[in-house]
Write an enzyme that holds these catalytic residues in place. Structure first.
Site: not given
Length: 538
Positions: A165, A168-169, A171-172, A324
């Site tokens: 979906l 990111a830097s 993980a996914q 973040d």
């Protein structure tokens, strides 16, 4: 001469890295249980170092050669400088994407540094760093899930979408459904992140040390120290899962008036490990997607107020802060209870994602930071200096610290006007900010080097929230500062009450509370008047 030395240094560093790296790699590969993975890691390290070195050399050479002989502050120099900034930003962007891992985290951090780096860097990184992150192949995902949970995705889940979906830097995320029919989001760490992290620290640290040695005014060595401390926690998804639960518990205990308005996805602990996080799937709009927020029947101004309240409570009351809060980590949905405001508008619920990066503020730091923001909101120059000094800015840089926190020059920071901190986002505001950052670059670098690292993370959080407000309201708003003024002031008073030792001290706190309510009421009336005038003119 300097550039010649830099080019020779980078060439030697690359050669040395290749030679030493090759010797170490041969020994490690020969004794490794996973030779293929070890080979990939040890061949990547010298390649990254060479890539880093030549990128830095190319950028330095471009600045030195392109600006050679052009008079300071001339129109021609400014035009050429803009072109060099743009080229250099693209080189740095390409380096971050080719190396991946913590380099993308660094790029994301640069995208928030409006007050430090030229706008060409900020704009380049902001456009790409959240949207072009690396994607692990489905085979890599399957290998990691099997290693962590002992079976393939199809054996564990009823459904598992092989297409992520989002990525990111670090993980996914994949959409899946458990055996009992629950829709979940499965966060899968990119392969070998933990294996390459230590070498990435070393290469980035070498480059920053070299650049600082050659250009002493450029000192960002603290960035590596911060990442060395925070990244291992971000790479441990068990820490992230515990952070999400602690965050919600803080709202239940310490901010019950917001407990229903702030949410974090439920963790499925039986399907969670240090590299795999399975959580409740949430259907929400990204906080920056104003069109989708409105389509769901929610007013962006209500969202802006909720985000401000949520993070004000975390920073000034809880002392446990999500550091973040960029747009991809904040989702908005209507309250599940379908609560509506007096005017019939749907009330928003803020869903916090990605709980890997948190910072804890001790009582003294939290109270001093709250007192500083109270002073900023109420234009109290004496208190601004007092608490800036207590937080490490020093007698010489307290005004600059105030400017970085508020994005306003000192004369605006201490202006008694109610809306003195509001940034309207006009061209004049932007140019004033860029001029401020350019003129005081060495002092800004000095300030960032002397502030405690926890305050540096508060600056990052502050920048992220400012960006969210800009998306929702096309600038900052007076209501945001009213919220900050109230929560920070109340937090200071609560600390004083806990430390109360006499009747007279209690009486003075009571009088301070009355004065505070009067100040806040006057600000609230000013907000209503401005809104009324805006409605009439609109």
């Amino acid at each position: 001469m300097v550039l010649g030395f830099l080019l020779r240094t980078t060439a030697k560093a690359g050669a040395l890295a290749t030679t030493v790296g090759g010797g170490i790699a041969a020994a490690k590969i020969a004794t490794s249980d996973d030779p293929e993975t070890t080979f990939k890691i040890y061949t990547a390290v010298p390649l990254r170092l060479v890539r880093d070195s030549f990128t830095v050399a190319a950028i330095a050479f471009d600045y030195e050669y392109s600006l050679l002989g052009l008079p300071e502050k001339s129109a021609e120099r400014e035009r050429i400088k803009h072109e060099v900034h743009t080229r250099s930003a693209r080189r740095l962007e390409e380096l971050c994407f080719r190396n991946g891992g913590i380099y993308i985290k660094i790029g994301q951090h640069i995208s928030q540094l409006d007050y430090v780096v030229p706008p060409e860097y900020v704009q380049t990184m902001r456009k790409s760093m959240l949207n072009r992150c690396p994607v692990s192949s489905y085979d890599e995902v399957c290998k990691l899930i099997k290693k962590e949970l002992g079976a393939m995705p199809e054996d564990i889940f009823e459904e598992f979408n092989p297409v992520p979906l989002a990525s990111a830097s670090l993980a996914q995320v994949h959409d899946a459904r458990t055996r009992d029919g629950q829709r979940v989001a499965v966060k899968v760490q990119h392969s070998h992140m933990t294996d390459t992290a230590s070498s990435d620290y070393a290469t980035v640290e070498l480059i920053l040390n070299t650049v600082h040695w050659l250009f002493p005014s450029f000192d960002y060595r603290w960035l590596v120290d911060e990442m060395r401390e925070s990244l291992p926690k971000e790479l441990d998804f068990l820490v992230e899962a515990k952070n999400s639960e602690k965050c919600l518990d803080n709202f239940r205990r310490l901010s019950p008036h917001l407990r229903d308005y702030v949410y974090a996805p439920r963790v499925y602990w039986n399907l969670t490990t240090s590299k795999l996080l399975t959580m409740e799937f949430i259907d929400g709009a990204q906080v920056s997607d104003v069109k989708e927020i409105k389509r769901r029947g929610i007013e962006p101004s209500d969202v802006a107020k909720l985000v401000s309240k949520t993070f004000a409570e975390m920073i000034y009351r809880h002392g446990f802060v999500h550091c973040d809060p960029h747009a991809a980590n904040l989702l908005i949905r209507p309250m599940p209870s379908n609560k509506r405001s007096i005017l019939g508008r749907k009330k928003p619920q803020l869903v916090l994602l990605d709980h890997g990066l948190y910072k804890e503020l001790d009582v003294a730091t939290r109270t001093n930071y709250a007192a500083l923001w109270k002073a900023l909101v109420f234009s109290d120059a004496k208190a601004i200096k007092e608490y800036s000094v207590k937080l490490g800015a020093g007698d010489d840089l307290y005004a600059l610290f105030a400017g970085i926190l508020t994005m306003r020059p000192w004369n605006k920071v201490i202006d008694p006007a109610t809306d003195h901190l509001v940034v309207k986002g006009t061209d004049s505001d932007v140019s004033e900010l860029q001029m401020y950052a350019s003129e005081y670059f060495p002092q800004i670098t000095d300030l960032l080097g002397r502030l405690p690292r926890v305050i540096l993370l508060m600056l990052k959080t502050n920048d992220c929230l400012r960006s969210v407000n800009r998306s929702l309201l096309q600038g900052s708003s007076l209501e945001t500062f009213l919220i900050i003024g109230r929560v920070s002031s109340e937090a200071v008073l609560e600390t004083k009450k806990m430390q109360r030792k006499s009747f007279l001290l209690g009486l003075s706190i009571w009088l301070e509370e009355i004065l505070l309510e009067a100040q806040l009421m006057s600000m609230q009336i000013a907000v209503w008047l401005l809104q009324f005038r805006k409605a009439l003119s609109g």
